[in-house]
Scaffold this active site. Sequence first.
Site, PDB file in Angstrom:
ATOM      1  N   SER A 186     -28.961   9.257 -87.902  1.00  0.00           N
ATOM      2  CA  SER A 186     -28.685   9.991 -89.133  1.00  0.00           C
ATOM      3  C   SER A 186     -27.790  11.206 -88.849  1.00  0.00           C
ATOM      4  CB  SER A 186     -30.016  10.371 -89.773  1.00  0.00           C
ATOM      5  OG  SER A 186     -29.829  10.817 -91.079  1.00  0.00           O
ATOM      6  N   ASP A 355     -30.285   0.458 -96.328  1.00  0.00           N
ATOM      7  CA  ASP A 355     -30.271   1.906 -96.100  1.00  0.00           C
ATOM      8  C   ASP A 355     -29.588   2.601 -97.270  1.00  0.00           C
ATOM      9  OD1 ASP A 355     -29.954   4.503 -95.079  1.00  0.00           O
ATOM     10  OD2 ASP A 355     -29.720   3.760 -93.025  1.00  0.00           O
ATOM     11  N   HIS A 388     -33.311   3.271 -93.644  1.00  0.00           N
ATOM     12  CA  HIS A 388     -33.016   4.426 -92.790  1.00  0.00           C
ATOM     13  C   HIS A 388     -34.059   4.702 -91.696  1.00  0.00           C
ATOM     14  CE1 HIS A 388     -30.085   7.638 -92.486  1.00  0.00           C
ATOM     15  NE2 HIS A 388     -31.039   8.521 -92.329  1.00  0.00           N
TER      16      HIS A 388
END
Length: 411
Positions: A186, A355, A388
Site C-alpha cells: 500500500s 482491491d 487490499h
Amino acid sequence: MAVLGLMHYAAFTGLCLLVLTPVHHGAQVSTRSFLRRTLVEVSPPEEGICASSVLLHGYKCEELEVTTKDGYILSLQRIPEGRAEASGSGKKQPVILQHGVLVDGMTWLLNSPEQDLPLILADNGFDVWIANTRGTGHSRRHISLDPSNPAFWDWSFDELISYDLPAVFDYVTNKTGQKINYVGHSLGTLTALASFSEGNLVNQLKSAALLSPVAYLSHMSSEFLVVAANTFIDQIISFGQAEFDIKRLPGSAFLNSLCVHPGVDCSDLMTAITGDNCCLNSSTLKLFLLNEPQSSSRKNLIHLAQIVRHGVLAKYNYVLPAHNFIHYGQISPPVYNLANIPHDLPLFISYGGRDALADVGDVATLLDILKNHDQDKLSVQFIKDYAHADFVMGFNANDMVYKNIISFFNR
Ligand SMILES: *[C@@H]1O[C@H](CO)[C@@H](O)[C@H](O)[C@H]1NC(C)=O
Ligand SMILES: *[C@@H]1O[C@H](CO)[C@@H](O)[C@H](O)[C@H]1NC(C)=O
C-alpha cells in the site's frame, strides 16, 4: 462541522487503507460491530513487537532504533534467522518490510508463523527487518519534539520518502553490508516507487516486491472514498498540523451525511471502502484490532486525498501558489515521475482483482508507465480474488504471493 468532516473523512480513508472488511467463510464479524470496535476499542500493547509477536514463536528478534535526519526515532525489528537455524550460517540477504498507512509493522505478524511473511522469510534464509513509520505506536519519539506538539505531525508521505525510508535503508546497509530486498504494501509501495523515481535507495537495493501498489488513486472503485476525498478536502486543508488518531474519533454524523450522497451505497460499508477480501481469518482480525489502527498525521491523509483528487502523484500541495513557491520554488508541487525509475531495477508487483484501493485501472496506469522497464526485471502477478488486506493478512498469502516473492528474491 469542518473539523468533524476532517476526522470522519480521514477515518474512512484510514479504514480503507487499513482494509478492515467483514470476513467471509463463516468467520462471524458483522460490519456494524466491526466499525464500532474500530472506532472505540483499541489500545496498543506497551511491549515491543519482538516481545508481542515474534519471540513467542521461537525466533530471535532484536528491538532497534533508527534516527531520521529530521529527528524522528523509529522503531525497527530485526529477525536475523529462521527457527531451525544454528547461528552464524554465512551472509544472508536482508529484507526490509514496509507497512502501509495507519498501521505498523505488527500487521505482518497476525497469523501463524507458517503464514506470516517476516517469519516465512526468516525460515527461508533471509535477514528480516521490520520498519515502523513515524507516528505509529512504537515510533512516537523525536530528538526534540513531543507528540503532543503539533510540529511533531508536520509531515506527509513526502517526508517518509525523504527521511524515514533512507534512514532505515542506511541503517540496514551499514549493519549488513549487503544489497537490500524490499517488500512494501500500500503506502509502502508509493513511497518506494517515488524514491526510486528520484534515484534514491536504488544503489542500496537488490530488488523490490510491491503488494497492492497505490501510486495512482484516480480509479479507486470506492464511491464512498471518492466522494469523501472530493467533498471534504477543502474544508480540512486549513487545519494545519495535528495528529490523526482514529481511536479518538467521535460518532458517525458525518458518515450519515456521506451515505445520502448519490452513488454512495453504505449498505455494506466495509466492502464498499476496502474491497471484498477473500481470505481473512476472524482471529487475525481480532488481533489486528487490538493493535491497529495507528496514528498518522492529518497532513499525510490530506496529501493522499490530493492524489485521489488530482490523479497525479505529486508532492504535497500547499494550495496557495505563493506557499508552494516558498516550499518548491514553483507555484505547483513537483510531480514524482515514475517513468524515471531505473529500467533495470528488479521489481515484483502483485495486485488483486477485488482491491478497492489499488484498483485494477490504477495499476494499469502504473504498468503502462513501467512499459519500458527491462522485461526480465519486471514480474507482475494478478490475483483475481484478492483485495487490499489479503496481501498482508490473508491466511493463504504464503501460497498465493509469498512463495513467489521468495523465488523472485532468490533469482
Ligand atoms: C552508516 O555508516 C556511516 C559511515 O560509518 C555513518 O556516517 C552513518 O552515520 C551510518 N548511518 C547509519 C544510519 O547508521
Ligand atoms: C484461523 O485462526 C485460527 C486461530 O488462530 C486457526 O486455528 C485456524 O487454523 C486459522 N484458519 C486458517 C484458514 O488459517
